[in-house]
Enzyme design. Structure first.
Site, PDB file in Angstrom:
ATOM      1  N   HIS A 159      35.745  33.500  34.566  1.00  0.00           N
ATOM      2  CA  HIS A 159      34.759  34.359  33.906  1.00  0.00           C
ATOM      3  C   HIS A 159      35.273  34.912  32.575  1.00  0.00           C
ATOM      4  CE1 HIS A 159      36.539  37.929  36.149  1.00  0.00           C
ATOM      5  NE2 HIS A 159      36.212  38.537  35.029  1.00  0.00           N
ATOM      6  N   SER A 178      41.126  41.592  34.644  1.00  0.00           N
ATOM      7  CA  SER A 178      40.785  40.236  35.034  1.00  0.00           C
ATOM      8  C   SER A 178      41.694  39.253  34.321  1.00  0.00           C
ATOM      9  CB  SER A 178      39.337  39.924  34.692  1.00  0.00           C
ATOM     10  OG  SER A 178      38.519  40.352  35.734  1.00  0.00           O
ATOM     11  N   ASP A 191      38.516  31.527  40.481  1.00  0.00           N
ATOM     12  CA  ASP A 191      38.146  32.152  39.208  1.00  0.00           C
ATOM     13  C   ASP A 191      39.279  31.998  38.179  1.00  0.00           C
ATOM     14  OD1 ASP A 191      36.945  33.655  37.246  1.00  0.00           O
ATOM     15  OD2 ASP A 191      36.304  35.255  38.591  1.00  0.00           O
TER      16      ASP A 191
HETATM   17  N1  ARG Z   1      33.121  41.577  38.805  1.00  0.00           N
HETATM   18  C1  ARG Z   1      34.062  40.885  37.983  1.00  0.00           C
HETATM   19  C2  ARG Z   1      34.409  41.703  36.707  1.00  0.00           C
HETATM   20  O1  ARG Z   1      33.976  42.808  36.577  1.00  0.00           O
HETATM   21  C3  ARG Z   1      33.625  39.491  37.661  1.00  0.00           C
HETATM   22  C4  ARG Z   1      32.383  39.356  36.838  1.00  0.00           C
HETATM   23  C5  ARG Z   1      31.989  37.962  36.486  1.00  0.00           C
HETATM   24  N2  ARG Z   1      31.315  37.272  37.554  1.00  0.00           N
HETATM   25  C6  ARG Z   1      29.995  37.364  37.840  1.00  0.00           C
HETATM   26  N3  ARG Z   1      29.527  36.760  38.895  1.00  0.00           N
HETATM   27  N4  ARG Z   1      29.131  38.015  37.083  1.00  0.00           N
HETATM   28  O2  ARG Z   1      34.489  41.258  35.613  1.00  0.00           O
HETATM   29  N1  ASP Z   2      36.281  41.688  37.070  1.00  0.00           N
HETATM   30  C1  ASP Z   2      36.935  42.705  36.251  1.00  0.00           C
HETATM   31  C2  ASP Z   2      37.353  42.143  34.883  1.00  0.00           C
HETATM   32  O1  ASP Z   2      36.727  41.254  34.358  1.00  0.00           O
HETATM   33  C3  ASP Z   2      38.100  43.306  36.972  1.00  0.00           C
HETATM   34  C4  ASP Z   2      37.709  44.551  37.717  1.00  0.00           C
HETATM   35  O2  ASP Z   2      36.870  45.311  37.236  1.00  0.00           O
HETATM   36  O3  ASP Z   2      38.323  44.778  38.770  1.00  0.00           O
HETATM   37  O4  ASP Z   2      38.235  42.656  34.231  1.00  0.00           O
END
Ligand code: ARG
Ligand code: ASP
Length: 716
Positions: A83, A651, A219
């Site tokens: 991502h 991330s 990921d």
């Molecule tokens: N929750 C994770 C972060 O805050 C991954 C976000 C990307 N993935 C998604 N399915 N939108 O960045």
């Molecule tokens: N998914 C988040 C990021 O892209 C990480 C988190 O918020 O734990 O940095």
């Protein structure tokens, strides 16, 4: 006496929470190393951060500004999240070469592709410059005077640290300005994409699994940093060579077990751990619920339209994902805070704090009035914050309004240029056109969103708090959002590509031609109202809150002497440490700390957008063709949870074992733990890490790009 004792016991029980904290790497020796060793770490503080010798920090990369990556070969190869590489993968994708769907693998260096504007930043050194920044500031200096002195000092420090070198330098405030640190960094501008799994693997589970445990997506994506022949940052060129790092992270194939020491090294973006109860109350009971409900309406409208048309689905995919990401995050956050009784906990702490300073006249003088002041400013700030939430999460989510806003700012620049005050207009016009004006715009969706958002606005914002022009428009239409929307969309030029292009061509000759356009007119009135009646006071209050927080933190540091304080995340390099750990999300449920390939097969829904499993992966699974990547029990482990304190920006961060070997790449948090940006609940907050053995399995067995492993240091 009894009271004070009780107070201290309560305070201490609130402070020594295991695993909480994002620590400054240059202060580990002074602050954390004993505790880290007690918890299993086998490295010295100097092996984690050193200025003179190579250390782990030399292999930690800030990737593209918002993520982290780690260097895993002496030829500048880096690992980050899928991502995090997403926009780069999308940038290189076309309908014929759809790397998002099919994955991308460069089979040799010539096939690695450069992504414009993608940067990789490595920290050279960090220095405490608090005294230098505050030089000349007197105890009697006023806010404005203090600001101008510190600003000038910071400029000077940054200049001295970078002049005549390949380094950039910047100073950041910590603890709301009680401390300042200088960062001297190298930013590489030639970063090339090396590999990415297909979305069915990298984003398996999609939005449904996002912020959730158990997790089953790989990921990750792979990039390479290129430098000039002198190993220094250089603009993109065919002649650039792979960067030679000062440290290469070895990769462990040995796995981990529950309770093992873990350490996350990266660039967490923003946390607010020292807020007052008034702030937490506002976030948990007002701001988060409002933003969640507004986004919910928007997402469900988009969702319906996306399901009806492939073109709309593709056009809105990226936006949908990013709106959904924080929608879900805020929902988890407010639920977690409520369940943890966060406001009561903060209030209790504030009471104890007040009790503990009453006997000390000096402290009482300094800190005795803090909470009254917090209460006072938040009484006003809450109202303004709601206004701002309605601006960004409601009014300005109507795309026609955002296009009009862009046009309005173009005209402002044009007028400045005509008066000889600036020469940026041509550039902005080009930028504006290049942005792909109306690229991926679907008017029927925008109309539905406009109606829904105006409806929410009419219900949620009292007449006295609305821009007068918008208010008159609402009254003239009898509070009927549909009528308003119909009128706007049948009379505006801001929803049509041809008309907009004509406007852009006319803009120099007739800058005010569109003033009477209803969307222009309303948007302009909104902007004017906000810039005159909301934003200035909002920013003023934010400054005041900052000053109060600065004092409050200082007070806490004076009162709770044996507590070690970590500064809130601010996108600078940090170390978090904890243990591999599962958790109990609710009564009667216990979550295991890792997942396996079995779970992917369990979740499979053939042909589904989120849960389809590629045939090749299934084949490897059935044949148990796992190579050296299986666990001792013969299973492929996919992801694991641990108690490291992380946030957005972490991330892609490397997750290390006790010896400083890579065991995985951090990519998310669990639903129950998303509250950790405001309060860390040690029983619930977990970071989610992709097992590096699954990464290598996909690279080697699935993608057939095993040659990349030859560059890596694998510890068997
Ligand atoms: N929750 C994770 C972060 O805050 C991954 C976000 C990307 N993935 C998604 N399915 N939108 O960045
Ligand atoms: N998914 C988040 C990021 O892209 C990480 C988190 O918020 O734990 O940095």
């Amino acid at each position: 006496m009894k009271h004070t004792l009780l107070a201290l016991i309560l305070i201490t029980s609130l402070i020594s929470k295991a695993d909480e904290g994002m620590w400054l790497p240059q202060l580990l020796n002074a602050m954390n190393i004993k505790d880290m060793k007690k918890n299993g770490l086998k490295l010295t503080a100097e092996q984690i951060y050193s200025i003179n010798k190579s250390s782990l920090k030399d292999a930690i990369v800030q990737f593209g500004g918002g993520c982290t990556a780690e260097i895993v070969s002496d030829k500048g190869l880096i690992l980050t999240n899928h991502h995090c590489g997403y926009s780069s993968i999308a940038y290189h994708s076309t309908v014929e070469k759809d790397y998002l769907t099919n994955g991308f693998w460069a089979m040799n260096k010539n096939e690695e592709v450069y992504t414009p504007n993608l940067t990789a930043t490595i920290i050279n050194r960090i220095e405490d410059v608090t005294a230098k920044v505050l030089k000349g500031v007197l105890a009697t200096s006023t806010g404005a005077k203090t600001d101008s002195i510190t600003k000038a000092n910071i400029k000077q420090i940054e200049k001295e640290a970078s002049a005549g070198t390949q380094y950039d330098a910047f100073v950041r405030p910590f603890f709301y300005g009680n401390e300042y640190y200088l960062f001297v960094v190298e930013t590489f501008k030639d970063v090339r994409m090396v590999g990415a799994p297909p979305s069915a693997i990298g984003k398996f589970g999609g939005e449904t699994d996002n912020w959730m445990w158990p997790r089953h997506n790989a990921d990750f994506s792979v990039f390479r940093i290129y430098s000039g022949k002198d190993n220094k940052p250089a603009e993109y060129s065919q002649d650039n060579v792979p960067y030679t790092p000062k440290h290469v992270i070895p990769i462990s194939l040995k796995g981990y077990k529950e309770g093992d020491f873990t350490m996350v090294y990266g660039f967490p973006g923003r946390t607010q751990e020292y807020l007052s109860s008034y702030a937490v109350d506002m976030i948990m009971n007002e701001s988060d619920p409002l933003k969640v409900s507004l986004r919910e309406k928007r997402l469900s409208i988009m969702n319906v339209d996306m399901r009806q048309s492939d073109a709309v689905r593709i056009a809105y995919a990226g936006r949908y994902a990013s709106i959904a990401n924080y929608y879900k995050k805020w929902m988890g956050e407010m639920n977690g805070l409520k369940k943890y009784d966060a406001v009561t906990k903060k209030q209790l702490f504030e009471k104890q704090f007040t009790t503990s300073i009453t006997a000390d006249p000096i402290k009482k003088e300094k800190y005795g009035n803090l909470f009254n002041q917090f209460q006072k400013v938040y009484t006003e700030y809450k109202i303004l914050n709601k206004q701002v939430d309605y601006y960004s999460e409601c009014l300005m989510t109507i795309e026609a309004f955002t296009y009009a806003r862009g046009y309005i700012s173009l005209i402002a620049e044009l007028k400045k240029k005509q008066r000889g005050l600036a020469n940026t207009f041509d550039g902005s016009l080009a930028e504006y056109k290049k942005l792909g004006f109306y690229k991926g715009y679907n008017q029927p969706t925008d109309i539905k969103i406009c109606q829904a958002m105006l409806n929410e606005y009419i219900k949620g914002v009292a007449a006295g708090n609305r821009p007068p022009v918008l208010d008159s428009f609402i009254i003239a239409n009898n509070n009927d959002a549909k009528k308003m929307t119909d009128f706007l969309f049948s009379n505006t030029s801001f929803v049509d590509k041809t008309k907009t292009e004509a406007m852009l061509n006319d803009i120099e000759k007739y800058p005010n031609l569109y003033e009477r356009d209803p969307v222009y007119y309303i948007t302009n009135a909104i902007l004017k109202y906000y810039s005159e009646s909301v934003f200035p006071q909002f920013q003023y209050d934010e400054k005041e809150i900052n000053e109060l927080e600065k004092l409050y933190i200082k007070g806490q540091q004076e009162v709770i002497k044996d507590k070690k304080f970590y500064p809130d995340a601010n996108s600078t390099l940090r170390v978090a440490y904890g243990k591999v750990a599962g958790y109990k999300p609710k009564d009667g449920v216990e979550n295991n700390y890792y997942t396996t390939l079995d779970g992917i097969m369990e979740k499979e829904i053939p042909g589904d957008e989120e849960f389809n499993v590629p045939p090749k992966l299934k084949e490897l699974y059935v044949k148990k063709d796992f190579g050296q990547y299986a666990n001792k029990d013969g299973k492929i482990q996919v992801a694991f949870t641990a108690s490291n304190h992380t946030t957005g920006g972490n991330s892609g961060s490397p997750v290390f074992n006790a010896k400083g070997e890579l065991i995985g790449t951090n990519f998310d948090r669990n639903w129950e733990g998303t509250m950790s940006d405001i309060m860390y609940n040690p029983n619930q907050c977990r970071n989610i890490t992709l097992d590096v053995r699954y990464t290598l399995f996909i690279i080697d067995k699935y993608a057939g790009a095993g040659y990349l492993l030859n560059e890596m240091k694998l510890m068997k």
